[in-house]
Design a protein around this motif. Structure first.
Motif, PDB file in Angstrom:
ATOM      1  N   UNK A 144       0.831  -1.206   0.000  1.00 23.78           N
ATOM      2  CA  UNK A 144       0.000   0.000   0.000  1.00 23.78           C
ATOM      3  C   UNK A 144       0.866   1.256   0.000  1.00 23.78           C
ATOM      4  N   UNK A 145       1.941   1.231   0.796  1.00 25.34           N
ATOM      5  CA  UNK A 145       2.861   2.377   0.835  1.00 25.34           C
ATOM      6  C   UNK A 145       3.554   2.560  -0.516  1.00 25.34           C
ATOM      7  N   UNK A 146       3.927   1.449  -1.165  1.00 26.28           N
ATOM      8  CA  UNK A 146       4.559   1.525  -2.486  1.00 26.28           C
ATOM      9  C   UNK A 146       3.607   2.128  -3.513  1.00 26.28           C
ATOM     10  N   UNK A 147       2.314   1.794  -3.414  1.00 19.91           N
ATOM     11  CA  UNK A 147       1.323   2.366  -4.333  1.00 19.91           C
ATOM     12  C   UNK A 147       1.219   3.882  -4.119  1.00 19.91           C
ATOM     13  N   UNK A 205       8.718   3.990  11.504  1.00 17.41           N
ATOM     14  CA  UNK A 205       7.919   5.132  11.050  1.00 17.41           C
ATOM     15  C   UNK A 205       7.271   4.896   9.684  1.00 17.41           C
ATOM     16  N   UNK A 206       7.873   4.032   8.871  1.00 15.14           N
ATOM     17  CA  UNK A 206       7.344   3.787   7.527  1.00 15.14           C
ATOM     18  C   UNK A 206       8.423   3.290   6.588  1.00 15.14           C
ATOM     19  N   UNK A 207       8.343   3.716   5.330  1.00 17.42           N
ATOM     20  CA  UNK A 207       9.240   3.227   4.288  1.00 17.42           C
ATOM     21  C   UNK A 207       9.907   4.383   3.552  1.00 17.42           C
ATOM     22  N   UNK A 216      11.411   8.867  -1.471  1.00 16.24           N
ATOM     23  CA  UNK A 216      10.058   9.264  -1.097  1.00 16.24           C
ATOM     24  C   UNK A 216       9.740   8.464   0.160  1.00 16.24           C
ATOM     25  N   UNK A 217       9.422   9.178   1.221  1.00 17.72           N
ATOM     26  CA  UNK A 217       9.119   8.534   2.489  1.00 17.72           C
ATOM     27  C   UNK A 217       7.602   8.492   2.663  1.00 17.72           C
ATOM     28  N   UNK A 218       7.091   7.303   2.959  1.00 12.53           N
ATOM     29  CA  UNK A 218       5.661   7.124   3.230  1.00 12.53           C
ATOM     30  C   UNK A 218       5.544   6.583   4.648  1.00 12.53           C
ATOM     31  N   UNK A 219       4.853   7.324   5.509  1.00 10.02           N
ATOM     32  CA  UNK A 219       4.683   6.879   6.888  1.00 10.02           C
ATOM     33  C   UNK A 219       3.617   5.802   6.960  1.00 10.02           C
ATOM     34  N   UNK A 220       3.547   5.145   8.083  1.00 11.26           N
ATOM     35  CA  UNK A 220       2.539   4.094   8.284  1.00 11.26           C
ATOM     36  C   UNK A 220       1.127   4.671   8.337  1.00 11.26           C
ATOM     37  N   UNK A 221       1.026   5.990   8.449  1.00  9.99           N
ATOM     38  CA  UNK A 221      -0.276   6.664   8.405  1.00  9.99           C
ATOM     39  C   UNK A 221      -0.614   7.154   6.999  1.00  9.99           C
ATOM     40  N   UNK A 222       0.302   6.942   6.039  1.00  9.71           N
ATOM     41  CA  UNK A 222       0.044   7.332   4.657  1.00  9.71           C
ATOM     42  C   UNK A 222       0.488   8.733   4.293  1.00  9.71           C
TER      43      UNK A 222
END
Length: 115
Positions: free
Chosen positions: A5-8, A38-40, A53-59
């Motif tokens: 989902x984070x990759x999308x 924190x995320x990816x 590009x950083x995507x947190x677990x909250x989007x």
């Protein structure tokens, strides 16, 4: 949120950058993705000056630069977002970042003076 989902979300951000004329044919390099609490951090082929590009677990999405290592960027996001975003803690963290030698080499106090 899952990694897929984070990759999308990161891919959608790359398409938005392309739509603004800031690159073309941008793709995530899956074998270089970093995952932390924190995320990816998703790396891509945008070229010099572009960080992950950083995507947190909250989007929440952060398009970063390359002035700092990815681990430092992820730590910045962790400290300044979510439940840990205490204003005094953020100020202390920023003060330490500005005084412990982890600032970009091109930064000098003379250049920071505006007036």
């Amino acid at each position: 949120m899952t990694r897929d989902e984070a990759a999308a979300i990161a891919t959608k951000s790359l398409r938005a950058l392309e739509a603004q004329g800031l690159g073309e044919g941008l793709e995530i390099a899956p074998d270089m993705t970093l995952e932390r609490d924190v995320g990816w951090a998703f790396f891509h082929g945008a070229g010099y000056g572009w960080g992950p590009i950083i995507v947190t677990r909250r989007g929440v999405v952060y398009v970063s630069g390359s002035a700092f290592p990815p681990e430092t960027l992820l730590e910045d996001v962790r400290v300044m977002s979510g439940a840990t975003a205490n204003p005094l803690r953020v100020l202390r963290y920023l003060w330490r970042r500005l005084t412990d030698g982890r600032t970009p080499k091109r930064f000098t106090p003379e250049r920071a003076h505006v007036g």
